[in-house]
Scaffold this active site. Structure first.
Site, PDB file in Angstrom:
ATOM      1  N   LEU A  11       0.841  -1.200   0.000  1.00 41.17           N
ATOM      2  CA  LEU A  11       0.000   0.000   0.000  1.00 41.17           C
ATOM      3  C   LEU A  11       0.878   1.252   0.000  1.00 41.17           C
ATOM      4  CD1 LEU A  11      -2.786  -0.972   2.564  1.00 41.17           C
ATOM      5  CD2 LEU A  11      -2.462  -1.658   0.163  1.00 41.17           C
ATOM      6  N   ARG A  18       3.751  15.029   5.803  1.00 43.93           N
ATOM      7  CA  ARG A  18       4.742  15.450   6.812  1.00 43.93           C
ATOM      8  C   ARG A  18       6.185  15.397   6.300  1.00 43.93           C
ATOM      9  NH1 ARG A  18       2.746  11.889  11.667  1.00 43.93           N
ATOM     10  NH2 ARG A  18       1.663  10.839   9.967  1.00 43.93           N
ATOM     11  N   GLY A  83      -9.240   4.143   3.252  1.00 44.16           N
ATOM     12  CA  GLY A  83      -8.765   3.250   4.306  1.00 44.16           C
ATOM     13  C   GLY A  83      -7.963   2.078   3.760  1.00 44.16           C
ATOM     14  N   GLY A 144      -2.617   0.523  16.128  1.00 42.15           N
ATOM     15  CA  GLY A 144      -3.731  -0.359  16.428  1.00 42.15           C
ATOM     16  C   GLY A 144      -3.293  -1.364  17.492  1.00 42.15           C
ATOM     17  N   ASN A 230       7.293   8.795   8.625  1.00 40.02           N
ATOM     18  CA  ASN A 230       6.333   9.859   8.337  1.00 40.02           C
ATOM     19  C   ASN A 230       6.988  11.199   8.052  1.00 40.02           C
ATOM     20  OD1 ASN A 230       3.831   8.404   8.667  1.00 40.02           O
ATOM     21  ND2 ASN A 230       4.466   8.186  10.790  1.00 40.02           N
ATOM     22  N   ARG A 319      34.197   8.505  -9.774  1.00 42.29           N
ATOM     23  CA  ARG A 319      32.864   8.746 -10.336  1.00 42.29           C
ATOM     24  C   ARG A 319      32.463   7.602 -11.270  1.00 42.29           C
ATOM     25  NH1 ARG A 319      33.501  14.262 -12.955  1.00 42.29           N
ATOM     26  NH2 ARG A 319      31.405  13.740 -13.695  1.00 42.29           N
ATOM     27  N   TYR A 352      43.142  14.757 -12.382  1.00 43.81           N
ATOM     28  CA  TYR A 352      41.830  14.423 -12.937  1.00 43.81           C
ATOM     29  C   TYR A 352      42.015  13.520 -14.152  1.00 43.81           C
ATOM     30  CZ  TYR A 352      37.439  14.626 -15.440  1.00 43.81           C
ATOM     31  OH  TYR A 352      36.288  14.268 -16.096  1.00 43.81           O
ATOM     32  N   ASN A 363      52.608   5.734 -14.885  1.00 45.24           N
ATOM     33  CA  ASN A 363      52.710   6.589 -13.712  1.00 45.24           C
ATOM     34  C   ASN A 363      52.269   8.005 -14.087  1.00 45.24           C
ATOM     35  OD1 ASN A 363      53.688   8.310 -11.606  1.00 45.24           O
ATOM     36  ND2 ASN A 363      54.995   6.623 -10.944  1.00 45.24           N
ATOM     37  N   SER A 391      54.725  15.713 -13.856  1.00 42.88           N
ATOM     38  CA  SER A 391      53.768  16.473 -13.051  1.00 42.88           C
ATOM     39  C   SER A 391      53.220  17.678 -13.792  1.00 42.88           C
ATOM     40  CB  SER A 391      54.453  16.985 -11.782  1.00 42.88           C
ATOM     41  OG  SER A 391      54.848  15.882 -11.022  1.00 42.88           O
TER      42      SER A 391
END
Ligand code: UD1
Ligand code: CA
Length: 452
Positions: A11, A18, A83, A144, A230, A319, A352, A363, A391
Site C-alpha cells: 500500500l 509530513r 482506508g 492499532g 512519516n 565517479r 583528474y 605513472n 607532473s
C-alpha cells in the site's frame, strides 16, 4: 522455500504530507533505494512471487519508479483514500487470480525483515486464515492494539476507537498481514466503515475472520521491522538502522571497518573480504570492490569497480565508469571518471582522469589533467602501458600517449605521442648568468629616484 503461491500487496497511495516534499513519501531513498523498493525486496526475499502496488498520490512518478525497482509489479490506482482495506481491494483483480498466500505491507515501513514475512507465511501454511504481525513499540500511541482473549487474537482496535483500558495494551499492529488467498476477498468485502475515522480498516478482518471461526494468529516482529516513516527525522533514523545492519554484515563477511559508524553503504554496494575501509568513506550507488583493497579515509565513490588489492585515497573521488584493475592506485585529491586504470598503474596526487585509459604500470604525475571537454563534447585520452607523465601536464583530448613514452613535466600536449618517445609541451628553459642581479639594481635605483 514454500511451494505456495504468494502475492504481495504494497500500500503506497498515501501523500505523506509530513515529509514536506514534492517527491511521494515512499520514493524517498534509504541507502539510495526508494523505501517502497526495500519493502518489495523484503517481499521477494520472503518468496513472494508476484507484486501488486497500490498507488494514488503521485501515481505517474510512482509508476515510473516501480518500473525500475520492480519491473514486474502490477500497479493499481486507489482513486480516493478510504482506508487500508479499501486500498487492498484496489488490487482486487490481482488478488482474484487466486493465490495461496496474500501478504499486505505498507510502503513506508522500509526495514521489515523478510524473516517476519516468512514466519507469517508459515502460519498460513499451518492453516491460519489471517496472520497479524505484531510488535511492541516503546510508545504505543497511534498504533492499532492487538486485543487478545484466552491467548487468541480477537480484534485490532485503532487508537481512536480504543477504550482507556485498551489503550494500555502494548502489543500493537505492525501493519503487515498475511491472509489466506482463499478467504481474502470474502473477508475484505465484509469490512465496513463504522468507526471513529469513517475508514475501511484492513484490521477489521481479524474480527470478521473470528466470527467465521477461521483461525487468526499474531506473530511478533522487532520494533525496527515495523518502523514507519512519516517525516525526515524518521527517515534519517531508518537510514541509521539500515546502515548499522549493513556495516555489521560487511564486517562479519570479512571487511575491516575501522570506524564503522562513519562509513556509508548503498543498497547495492559489493565489497570483498580483506578490504580495509578507513573512517569517513561514502559508497554511492553501483560500487563493486573485490578483495584486499584499502580505501583510505574521506574517499567518495559512485559507479566504480575496484579489483583486487587496489588502493584508493585518502580524499579520492571515483565517479561512474571508474574501473580500477588489480593493484591500481588512485591517491589523494584525485578524481577519476569513465576511465580504466589498468594493473599496477598509479594516479597518486591531485589529478583528474576522465574519459581515459591509463595503461598498466603507467605513472601519472601530480597535477596531471586530462582535458576531456571542449564545452560541447567529451574526448578520449589513451595513455599506453608504462608511460610516465610528468607532473602538472595537461593532456588535451583526443590524444594518445604511447607505450613507454616520457612526458616532460608541465607539458600541455595537443598532439599524440608515439611509443617510447620523449615529449615536451612547454617552452625550453633559458638561464642568463648575472641578469637577476642586474635587474634588481635597476629597479632599486628607479624606486629611489621616484621617492626624491
Ligand atoms: C495502520 C494500521 C494500524 C497499525 C499501523 C502501523 C489500519 C486501519 N491501521 O494505521 O493498526 O498499527 O498502521 O503503522 O490498517 N493507505 C493507502 N490508502 C488508504 C489508506 C492508507 O494506500 O486509503 C496506505 C498509506 O499510504 C500507508 C498505509 O496504507 O502506507 C497505512 O496507512 P495509515 O493511514 O498510515 O495507517 P495508520 O493509521 O498508521
Ligand atoms: Ca501510518
Amino acid at each position: 522455500m514454500s511451494q505456495r503461491s504468494c502475492l504481495s500487496v504494497i500500500l503506497a497511495a498515501g501523500e505523506g504530507t509530513r515529509m514536506k516534499s514534492a517527491l511521494p513519501k515512499v520514493l524517498h531513498p534509504i541507502a539510495g533505494l526508494p523505501m517502497v523498493a526495500h519493502v518489495a525486496k523484503a517481499a521477494e526475499a520472503a518468496g513472494s512471487g508476484d507484486l501488486a502496488l497500490v498507488i494514488g498520490h503521485g501515481a505517474d512518478e510512482m509508476r515510473k519508479a516501480a518500473q525500475k525497482f520492480a519491473p514486474n509489479a502490477e500497479t493499481f490506482v486507489q482513486e480516493t483514500r478510504l482506508g487500508t482495506a479499501h486500498a487492498v481491494l484496489a488490487a482486487r483483480a490481482a488478488i482474484s487470480k487466486g493465490y495461496d498466500d496474500i501478504l499486505v505491507m505498507f510502503g513506508d515501513t522500509p526495514l521489515i525483515e523478510p524473516e517476519a514475512l516468512a514466519v507469517a507465511r508459515q502460519k498460513l501454511a499451518e492453516g491460519a486464515a489471517v496472520v497479524v504481525v505484531g510488535f511492541r513499540p516503546p510508545n504505543p500511541t497511534g498504533y492499532g492494539r492487538l486485543i487478545e482473549k484466552g491467548g487468541r487474537l480477537v480484534a485490532i482496535r485503532e487508537e481512536k476507537d480504543c477504550s482507556d483500558e485498551e489503550k494500555k495494551i502494548c502489543f500493537c499492529n505492525a501493519g503487515m498481514m498475511a491472509v489466506a488467498g482463499r478467504s481474502a476477498l470474502e473477508l475484505l468485502d465484509k469490512v465496513g466503515n463504522a468507526n471513529a475515522k469513517g475508514e475501511f480498516y484492513l484490521t477489521d478482518i481479524v474480527e470478521i475472520a473470528g466470527a467465521k471461526a477461521l483461525d487468526v494468529v499474531a506473530t511478533e516482529a522487532s520494533f525496527e521491522s515495523a518502523l514507519g516513516i512519516n517525516n525526515r527525522a524518521e527517515l534519517a533514523e531508518a537510514e541509521g538502522i539500515w546502515q548499522a545492519r549493513r556495516r555489521r554484515e560487511a564486517m562479519l563477511a570479512g571487511v575491516t571497518l575501522i570506524a564503522p559508524e562513519t562509513v556509508y553503504f548503498s543498497h547495492d554496494t559489493e565489497i570483498g573480504a580483506d578490504t580495509v575501509v578507513e573512517p569517513n568513506v561514502w559508497f554511492g550507488l553501483g560500487v563493486k570492490i573485490s578483495t584486499g583493497a584499502t580505501i583510505h579515509a574521506f574517499s567518495h565513490m559512485t559507479g566504480a569497480t575496484i579489483a583486487e588489492n587496489c588502493e584508493v585515497g585518502p580524499f579520492a573521488r571515483l565517479r561512474p565508469g571508474t574501473d580500477l584493475r588489480k593493484k591500481a592506485k588512485v591517491g589523494n585529491f584525485c578524481e577519476v571518471k569513465q576511465a580504466t586504470v589498468e594493473e599496477g598503474a598509479k594516479v597518486n596526487h591531485l589529478t583528474y582522469i576522465g574519459d581515459a585509459r591509463v595503461g598498466a604500470a603507467a605513472n601519472i604525475g601530480a597535477g596531471t589533467i586530462t582535458c576531456n571537454y571542449d564545452g560541447y563534447s567529451k574526448f578520449f585520452t589513451d595513455i599506453g602501458e608504462g608511460a610516465f607523465v610528468g607532473s602538472n601536464s595537461s593532456l588535451v583530448a583526443p590524444i594518445t600517449i604511447g607505450k613507454g613514452s616520457y612526458i616532460a613535466s608541465g607539458s600541455v600536449l595537443t598532439e599524440s605521442v608515439p611509443d617510447d618517445a620523449l615529449a615536451f609541451g612547454r617552452a625550453r628553459q633559458k638561464t642568463i648568468p648575472g641578469k637577476g642581479k642586474e635587474i634588481r639594481e635597476r629597479f632599486a635605483s628607479a624606486a629611489a629616484a621616484r621617492k626624491k
